[in-house]
Design a protein around this motif. Structure first.
Motif, PDB file in Angstrom:
ATOM      1  N   ASP A 306      14.011  -3.375  15.868  1.00  8.27           N
ATOM      2  CA  ASP A 306      13.263  -2.438  16.708  1.00  8.27           C
ATOM      3  C   ASP A 306      14.097  -1.234  17.128  1.00  8.27           C
ATOM      4  O   ASP A 306      13.642  -0.409  17.913  1.00  8.27           O
ATOM      5  CB  ASP A 306      12.749  -3.158  17.964  1.00  8.27           C
ATOM      6  N   ASP A 307      15.295  -1.142  16.587  1.00  7.87           N
ATOM      7  CA  ASP A 307      16.201  -0.059  16.972  1.00  7.87           C
ATOM      8  C   ASP A 307      16.076   1.118  16.011  1.00  7.87           C
ATOM      9  O   ASP A 307      16.115   0.958  14.787  1.00  7.87           O
ATOM     10  CB  ASP A 307      17.644  -0.543  16.968  1.00  7.87           C
ATOM     11  N   VAL A 308      15.933   2.309  16.588  1.00  7.47           N
ATOM     12  CA  VAL A 308      15.940   3.531  15.782  1.00  7.47           C
ATOM     13  C   VAL A 308      17.387   3.852  15.432  1.00  7.47           C
ATOM     14  O   VAL A 308      18.231   4.032  16.321  1.00  7.47           O
ATOM     15  CB  VAL A 308      15.298   4.706  16.540  1.00  7.47           C
ATOM     16  N   VAL A 309      17.675   3.921  14.141  1.00 10.77           N
ATOM     17  CA  VAL A 309      19.055   4.137  13.681  1.00 10.77           C
ATOM     18  C   VAL A 309      19.206   5.426  12.893  1.00 10.77           C
ATOM     19  O   VAL A 309      20.291   5.721  12.375  1.00 10.77           O
ATOM     20  CB  VAL A 309      19.527   2.951  12.818  1.00 10.77           C
ATOM     21  N   GLY A 310      18.130   6.212  12.784  1.00  7.18           N
ATOM     22  CA  GLY A 310      18.224   7.457  12.045  1.00  7.18           C
ATOM     23  C   GLY A 310      16.880   8.109  11.875  1.00  7.18           C
ATOM     24  O   GLY A 310      15.864   7.668  12.438  1.00  7.18           O
ATOM     25  N   GLN A 311      16.857   9.174  11.073  1.00  6.76           N
ATOM     26  CA  GLN A 311      15.636   9.939  10.851  1.00  6.76           C
ATOM     27  C   GLN A 311      15.617  10.494   9.438  1.00  6.76           C
ATOM     28  O   GLN A 311      16.634  10.953   8.927  1.00  6.76           O
ATOM     29  CB  GLN A 311      15.536  11.079  11.863  1.00  6.76           C
ATOM     30  N   VAL A 312      14.429  10.432   8.821  1.00 12.09           N
ATOM     31  CA  VAL A 312      14.251  10.972   7.481  1.00 12.09           C
ATOM     32  C   VAL A 312      14.335  12.492   7.535  1.00 12.09           C
ATOM     33  O   VAL A 312      13.705  13.135   8.379  1.00 12.09           O
ATOM     34  CB  VAL A 312      12.893  10.528   6.893  1.00 12.09           C
ATOM     35  N   THR A 313      15.117  13.069   6.628  1.00  9.89           N
ATOM     36  CA  THR A 313      15.218  14.525   6.533  1.00  9.89           C
ATOM     37  C   THR A 313      14.274  15.084   5.469  1.00  9.89           C
ATOM     38  O   THR A 313      13.715  16.160   5.622  1.00  9.89           O
ATOM     39  CB  THR A 313      16.656  14.941   6.203  1.00  9.89           C
ATOM     40  N   SER A 314      14.113  14.358   4.357  1.00  6.34           N
ATOM     41  CA  SER A 314      13.196  14.742   3.284  1.00  6.34           C
ATOM     42  C   SER A 314      12.645  13.465   2.671  1.00  6.34           C
ATOM     43  O   SER A 314      13.395  12.500   2.470  1.00  6.34           O
ATOM     44  CB  SER A 314      13.903  15.547   2.181  1.00  6.34           C
ATOM     45  N   GLY A 315      11.361  13.450   2.355  1.00  7.57           N
ATOM     46  CA  GLY A 315      10.772  12.280   1.718  1.00  7.57           C
ATOM     47  C   GLY A 315       9.584  12.665   0.867  1.00  7.57           C
ATOM     48  O   GLY A 315       8.943  13.694   1.092  1.00  7.57           O
ATOM     49  N   SER A 316       9.290  11.840  -0.151  1.00  5.86           N
ATOM     50  CA  SER A 316       8.194  12.139  -1.059  1.00  5.86           C
ATOM     51  C   SER A 316       7.882  10.902  -1.893  1.00  5.86           C
ATOM     52  O   SER A 316       8.532   9.853  -1.764  1.00  5.86           O
ATOM     53  CB  SER A 316       8.567  13.312  -1.977  1.00  5.86           C
ATOM     54  N   SER A 318       8.108   9.936  -5.718  1.00  9.75           N
ATOM     55  CA  SER A 318       8.764  10.454  -6.906  1.00  9.75           C
ATOM     56  C   SER A 318       7.784  10.591  -8.057  1.00  9.75           C
ATOM     57  O   SER A 318       7.195   9.599  -8.496  1.00  9.75           O
ATOM     58  CB  SER A 318       9.898   9.525  -7.326  1.00  9.75           C
ATOM     59  N   PRO A 319       7.589  11.810  -8.593  1.00  6.26           N
ATOM     60  CA  PRO A 319       6.737  11.971  -9.769  1.00  6.26           C
ATOM     61  C   PRO A 319       7.314  11.316 -11.019  1.00  6.26           C
ATOM     62  O   PRO A 319       6.588  11.033 -11.958  1.00  6.26           O
ATOM     63  CB  PRO A 319       6.659  13.493  -9.950  1.00  6.26           C
ATOM     64  N   SER A 320       8.617  11.062 -11.029  1.00  4.41           N
ATOM     65  CA  SER A 320       9.258  10.442 -12.187  1.00  4.41           C
ATOM     66  C   SER A 320       9.210   8.923 -12.121  1.00  4.41           C
ATOM     67  O   SER A 320       8.966   8.249 -13.126  1.00  4.41           O
ATOM     68  CB  SER A 320      10.721  10.888 -12.308  1.00  4.41           C
ATOM     69  N   ALA A 321       9.449   8.365 -10.940  1.00  6.14           N
ATOM     70  CA  ALA A 321       9.573   6.916 -10.797  1.00  6.14           C
ATOM     71  C   ALA A 321       8.404   6.271 -10.067  1.00  6.14           C
ATOM     72  O   ALA A 321       8.310   5.049 -10.002  1.00  6.14           O
ATOM     73  CB  ALA A 321      10.874   6.584 -10.073  1.00  6.14           C
ATOM     74  N   ASP A 322       7.507   7.094  -9.483  1.00  2.79           N
ATOM     75  CA  ASP A 322       6.337   6.589  -8.757  1.00  2.79           C
ATOM     76  C   ASP A 322       6.715   5.633  -7.626  1.00  2.79           C
ATOM     77  O   ASP A 322       6.061   4.608  -7.426  1.00  2.79           O
ATOM     78  CB  ASP A 322       5.351   5.921  -9.721  1.00  2.79           C
ATOM     79  N   ILE A 323       7.766   5.961  -6.902  1.00  5.62           N
ATOM     80  CA  ILE A 323       8.121   5.196  -5.718  1.00  5.62           C
ATOM     81  C   ILE A 323       8.384   6.153  -4.564  1.00  5.62           C
ATOM     82  O   ILE A 323       8.775   7.307  -4.766  1.00  5.62           O
ATOM     83  CB  ILE A 323       9.369   4.308  -5.942  1.00  5.62           C
ATOM     84  N   GLY A 324       8.151   5.675  -3.351  1.00  2.00           N
ATOM     85  CA  GLY A 324       8.480   6.465  -2.186  1.00  2.00           C
ATOM     86  C   GLY A 324       9.984   6.467  -1.970  1.00  2.00           C
ATOM     87  O   GLY A 324      10.641   5.426  -2.094  1.00  2.00           O
ATOM     88  N   PHE A 325      10.538   7.613  -1.639  1.00  2.00           N
ATOM     89  CA  PHE A 325      11.990   7.731  -1.492  1.00  2.00           C
ATOM     90  C   PHE A 325      12.299   8.938  -0.633  1.00  2.00           C
ATOM     91  O   PHE A 325      11.420   9.721  -0.267  1.00  2.00           O
ATOM     92  CB  PHE A 325      12.665   7.876  -2.860  1.00  2.00           C
ATOM     93  N   GLY A 326      13.562   9.091  -0.327  1.00  2.00           N
ATOM     94  CA  GLY A 326      13.952  10.255   0.439  1.00  2.00           C
ATOM     95  C   GLY A 326      15.402  10.208   0.846  1.00  2.00           C
ATOM     96  O   GLY A 326      16.192   9.390   0.350  1.00  2.00           O
ATOM     97  N   MET A 327      15.751  11.089   1.758  1.00  2.00           N
ATOM     98  CA  MET A 327      17.091  11.118   2.338  1.00  2.00           C
ATOM     99  C   MET A 327      16.960  11.071   3.853  1.00  2.00           C
ATOM    100  O   MET A 327      15.952  11.519   4.419  1.00  2.00           O
ATOM    101  CB  MET A 327      17.867  12.355   1.888  1.00  2.00           C
ATOM    102  N   ALA A 328      17.968  10.516   4.503  1.00  2.00           N
ATOM    103  CA  ALA A 328      17.938  10.359   5.953  1.00  2.00           C
ATOM    104  C   ALA A 328      19.352  10.353   6.503  1.00  2.00           C
ATOM    105  O   ALA A 328      20.301   9.939   5.821  1.00  2.00           O
ATOM    106  CB  ALA A 328      17.239   9.053   6.330  1.00  2.00           C
ATOM    107  N   TYR A 329      19.483  10.810   7.733  1.00  2.00           N
ATOM    108  CA  TYR A 329      20.723  10.601   8.474  1.00  2.00           C
ATOM    109  C   TYR A 329      20.580   9.291   9.240  1.00  2.00           C
ATOM    110  O   TYR A 329      19.608   9.090   9.977  1.00  2.00           O
ATOM    111  CB  TYR A 329      20.979  11.753   9.446  1.00  2.00           C
ATOM    112  N   VAL A 330      21.531   8.385   9.026  1.00  2.00           N
ATOM    113  CA  VAL A 330      21.530   7.089   9.700  1.00  2.00           C
ATOM    114  C   VAL A 330      22.931   6.792  10.203  1.00  2.00           C
ATOM    115  O   VAL A 330      23.898   7.479   9.855  1.00  2.00           O
ATOM    116  CB  VAL A 330      21.064   5.956   8.755  1.00  2.00           C
TER     117      VAL A 330
END
Length: 368
Positions: A306-316, A318-330
């Motif tokens: 239940d602890d917030v440990v970071g935040q997504v900076t960019s997410g989408s 993937s048109p290539s892999a068809d999975i949700g992904f992104g980058m985050a500071y944690v």
């Protein structure tokens, strides 16, 4: 949109049915046929992007190299004429003003390419610190810029290369050459923001329509691609975007860009970065992928329990892999590959884990 700047290719975009939208003060093509189609065209063959909104700052004079060595994070002295490098310009506290590419056009002449939204801050910062032997000029109005990206870029470029095609094809990654394209002297650099092979063309503003038309009329014409596909392409590679992964409140060390910082030299912010490199930072940037269906977006909370440990900076998705992904500071202790995380997507918790960058392998495949 009456106040928005327009690139010299604006009418071409409208004729192709591009969806236009404001971006960094410009009216820019966001997509044409669709983000997935444009993304996949670049990965499979070749796409063309109008990136004429990018800025160009010239620095020349007998003190130009020494001045830039003391101003930018990377090692300017490592550049021979015709070389370029990825670098950053930072404040004294290490905050990133912008990420850049700098090219050495001559012994005493450099060209910096910066992000559209940061042309004025970069020019003001650099010009305000220039020594008498380093003349800083905002050259952005002189240039239009096209990015030709994808494995078939060589065939796409051939029809417009009036001379020196072999010299362009011989360029190594991040090298630049001046040549003639569709009758106009232009700079061609082996750079890009997609993870695919290709070139970026910096040509006189009034020459851009002729170069675009010649490229599009060729037998191997590239697919027009907008800024939305450029974003998903760079995200699959884990390339940072200013305003999301990079900002005045983040340092290159936090962003995983220590390799762009010549910490054995002296430049603005280096003391902070040396300390962070030695002692670590509270948070670090990482790439993650979801382990269940979902599309993460900028601002989503990253959780452990239940602890917030970071935040997504960019997410989408993937048109290539068809999975949700992104980058985050944690939290830095959570960045090792394989660490389990949870991404809160509009109140729905989705499992995820950290993973290495890039998301997909774009290296040339060896034939059996």
């Amino acid at each position: 949109m009456s106040d928005a700047l327009r690139t010299p290719l604006h009418e071409r975009h409208l004729a192709l049915g591009a969806r236009m939208a404001p971006f960094a003060g410009w009216d820019m093509p966001i997509q044409y046929s669709g983000v997935r189609e444009e993304h996949r065209a670049v990965r499979a063959a070749c796409g063309i992007f109008d990136v004429s909104h990018m800025g160009q700052i010239g620095v020349r004079g007998p003190d130009a190299a020494a001045f830039l060595q003391a101003t930018l994070t990377n090692d300017i002295d490592a550049l021979a004429v015709g070389d370029g490098q990825y670098t950053l310009v930072c404040r004294e506290d290490g905050g990133v003003i912008d990420d850049l590419i700098v090219y050495r056009l001559g012994e005493d002449e450099f060209l910096i390419v910066c992000n559209a939204a940061n042309v004025d801050p970069v020019h003001t910062w650099i010009a305000g610190r220039a020594t008498p032997g380093a003349v800083v000029t905002n050259r952005s109005p002189q240039f239009a810029m096209l990015a030709l990206q994808g494995s078939e870029w060589e065939a796409a470029l051939a029809p417009v290369a009036d001379d020196g095609l072999d010299a362009v094809l011989a360029l190594r990654y991040f090298q630049v050459i001046e040549t003639t394209l569709a009758g106009a002297r232009s700079l061609v650099a082996r750079t890009g923001y997609t993870g695919e092979p290709g070139v970026e063309i910096m040509c006189p503003t009034d020459a851009a329509p002729a170069i675009w038309d010649a490229l599009m009329a060729g037998a191997h014409a590239p697919s027009p691609a907008g800024l939305a596909a450029r974003d998903t392409l760079r995200l699959e590679m884990g390339y940072p975007l200013y305003g999301q992964e990079l900002s005045l409140t983040r340092t290159p060390i936090e962003a995983g860009l220590k390799w762009t910082c010549a910490l054995d030299t002296t430049f603005c912010g280096v003391e902070v970065m040396r300390t962070q490199a030695a002692d670590g930072t509270a948070e670090r940037l990482c790439m993650f992928e979801l382990t269940e269906p979902g599309i993460p977006r900028t601002g989503c909370a990253v959780l452990v329990g239940d602890d917030v440990v970071g935040q997504v900076t960019s997410g989408s998705l993937s048109p290539s892999a068809d999975i949700g992904f992104g980058m985050a500071y944690v939290q830095s202790d959570l960045t090792p590959v394989g660490t389990d995380l949870v991404i809160d997507i509009r109140g729905k918790r989705k499992g995820a884990h950290t993973r290495p960058r890039p998301l997909i392998d774009t290296s040339p495949k060896k034939e059996d």
